[in-house]
Design a protein around this motif. Sequence first.
Motif, PDB file in Angstrom:
ATOM      1  N   LEU A 172      26.739  45.525  29.640  1.00  0.00           N
ATOM      2  CA  LEU A 172      27.056  43.886  30.190  1.00  0.00           C
ATOM      3  C   LEU A 172      28.018  42.773  29.262  1.00  0.00           C
ATOM      4  CD1 LEU A 172      23.303  42.748  29.775  1.00  0.00           C
ATOM      5  CD2 LEU A 172      24.652  43.644  31.190  1.00  0.00           C
ATOM      6  N   LEU A 173      28.796  42.218  30.101  1.00  0.00           N
ATOM      7  CA  LEU A 173      29.605  40.453  29.577  1.00  0.00           C
ATOM      8  C   LEU A 173      29.224  39.558  29.592  1.00  0.00           C
ATOM      9  CD1 LEU A 173      33.059  40.593  27.951  1.00  0.00           C
ATOM     10  CD2 LEU A 173      33.031  40.514  30.576  1.00  0.00           C
ATOM     11  N   TYR A 174      29.413  39.244  28.343  1.00  0.00           N
ATOM     12  CA  TYR A 174      29.479  37.291  28.534  1.00  0.00           C
ATOM     13  C   TYR A 174      30.221  36.416  28.616  1.00  0.00           C
ATOM     14  CZ  TYR A 174      27.068  32.666  27.252  1.00  0.00           C
ATOM     15  OH  TYR A 174      26.869  31.678  27.449  1.00  0.00           O
ATOM     16  N   TYR A 175      30.406  36.271  29.487  1.00  0.00           N
ATOM     17  CA  TYR A 175      32.062  35.665  30.569  1.00  0.00           C
ATOM     18  C   TYR A 175      31.801  34.056  31.303  1.00  0.00           C
ATOM     19  CZ  TYR A 175      36.040  35.466  32.993  1.00  0.00           C
ATOM     20  OH  TYR A 175      37.993  34.953  33.559  1.00  0.00           O
ATOM     21  N   ASN A 176      32.935  33.305  30.714  1.00  0.00           N
ATOM     22  CA  ASN A 176      32.557  31.994  30.936  1.00  0.00           C
ATOM     23  C   ASN A 176      30.939  31.314  31.161  1.00  0.00           C
ATOM     24  OD1 ASN A 176      34.987  31.818  31.609  1.00  0.00           O
ATOM     25  ND2 ASN A 176      35.456  32.286  33.411  1.00  0.00           N
ATOM     26  N   GLY A 177      30.696  31.792  30.609  1.00  0.00           N
ATOM     27  CA  GLY A 177      28.578  31.465  29.864  1.00  0.00           C
ATOM     28  C   GLY A 177      27.454  31.400  30.617  1.00  0.00           C
ATOM     29  N   ASN A 178      27.592  32.819  31.545  1.00  0.00           N
ATOM     30  CA  ASN A 178      27.241  33.512  32.049  1.00  0.00           C
ATOM     31  C   ASN A 178      27.204  34.880  31.362  1.00  0.00           C
ATOM     32  OD1 ASN A 178      26.169  31.782  34.239  1.00  0.00           O
ATOM     33  ND2 ASN A 178      27.240  31.381  35.137  1.00  0.00           N
ATOM     34  N   TRP A 179      25.722  35.733  31.568  1.00  0.00           N
ATOM     35  CA  TRP A 179      25.811  37.215  31.692  1.00  0.00           C
ATOM     36  C   TRP A 179      26.592  37.953  32.735  1.00  0.00           C
ATOM     37  CZ3 TRP A 179      26.177  39.486  27.007  1.00  0.00           C
ATOM     38  CH2 TRP A 179      25.482  38.867  26.040  1.00  0.00           C
ATOM     39  N   TYR A 180      27.355  38.879  33.203  1.00  0.00           N
ATOM     40  CA  TYR A 180      27.250  40.068  33.707  1.00  0.00           C
ATOM     41  C   TYR A 180      27.339  41.370  33.611  1.00  0.00           C
ATOM     42  CZ  TYR A 180      29.606  36.305  36.271  1.00  0.00           C
ATOM     43  OH  TYR A 180      29.456  34.874  37.090  1.00  0.00           O
ATOM     44  N   ARG A 181      26.325  42.248  34.436  1.00  0.00           N
ATOM     45  CA  ARG A 181      26.237  43.607  34.354  1.00  0.00           C
ATOM     46  C   ARG A 181      27.769  44.709  34.918  1.00  0.00           C
ATOM     47  NH1 ARG A 181      21.501  47.577  37.010  1.00  0.00           N
ATOM     48  NH2 ARG A 181      23.573  47.357  38.899  1.00  0.00           N
ATOM     49  N   LEU A 182      28.537  44.157  33.891  1.00  0.00           N
ATOM     50  CA  LEU A 182      29.733  45.784  34.840  1.00  0.00           C
ATOM     51  C   LEU A 182      29.286  47.313  35.022  1.00  0.00           C
ATOM     52  CD1 LEU A 182      32.323  43.668  32.013  1.00  0.00           C
ATOM     53  CD2 LEU A 182      31.191  43.668  34.350  1.00  0.00           C
ATOM     54  N   GLY A 183      28.229  47.240  34.532  1.00  0.00           N
ATOM     55  CA  GLY A 183      28.293  48.860  34.902  1.00  0.00           C
ATOM     56  C   GLY A 183      27.019  49.500  34.503  1.00  0.00           C
TER      57      GLY A 183
END
Length: 217
Positions: A172-183
């Motif tokens: 995961l990456l925390y980006y611009n206030g949200n969590w995103y699953r990159l892989g």
Amino acid sequence: MPTVVATFILVVAVFLISIIVFFYYAGYLGLLSPSILNQEYLIGLSKSIQISVSSVAFKGVSPNLISFNVSYLITVNSPTKVLTVVPFVTLNSPSIFYSQPSTKQNAIIAKANSTGYIPLKNFKINGPVYIPQQSMLLGNLVNIYAYNVSSNSSYIIYANVKPGQIIVLWFLLYYNGNWYRLGYGYLDPNPSLAINTISGTGKYKVTAPQAPPPLIL
């Protein structure tokens, strides 16, 4: 004369409507462009993440004889300095892409030191997790433990697994206030299928009937 006045009024009305439509779409594209740029940025990151996983480094039967303990060495390479990893144990299924952690994760991440390995400090994630494509919601996490790992570093993953279960890793990456699953990836420690796999989320058609499977290392 009335015809000329009516024509003039019609031309003015069309002109005003055109201006309104132009500014509406200009404003819409102004709001949309940052979202598109963010999406492309996150997708680019997901394609650049590389994970190397060893074969099972340790395997032993637990005292209750219905599960076994395993460990793997894992090396993370990411364009970001820090990447967040959520490890969890779940049943093996064709829909691993959508598998989500529960509060009983049964997996931890440790780091080497002068005396051996010590567990990394973890923290809890509460909230939604998205994938980069159109910020599509993947799921909502509640009291799920996560670990921050550094790029170009090696770690060890410990897990307690029952027959038929696998270890899933979310990156995961925390980006611009949200969590995103990159892989995401999974480890299958069962004797008949010891496959180490990893996959970047990557681009795919959201309307596709089946999500892309992980790639075998």
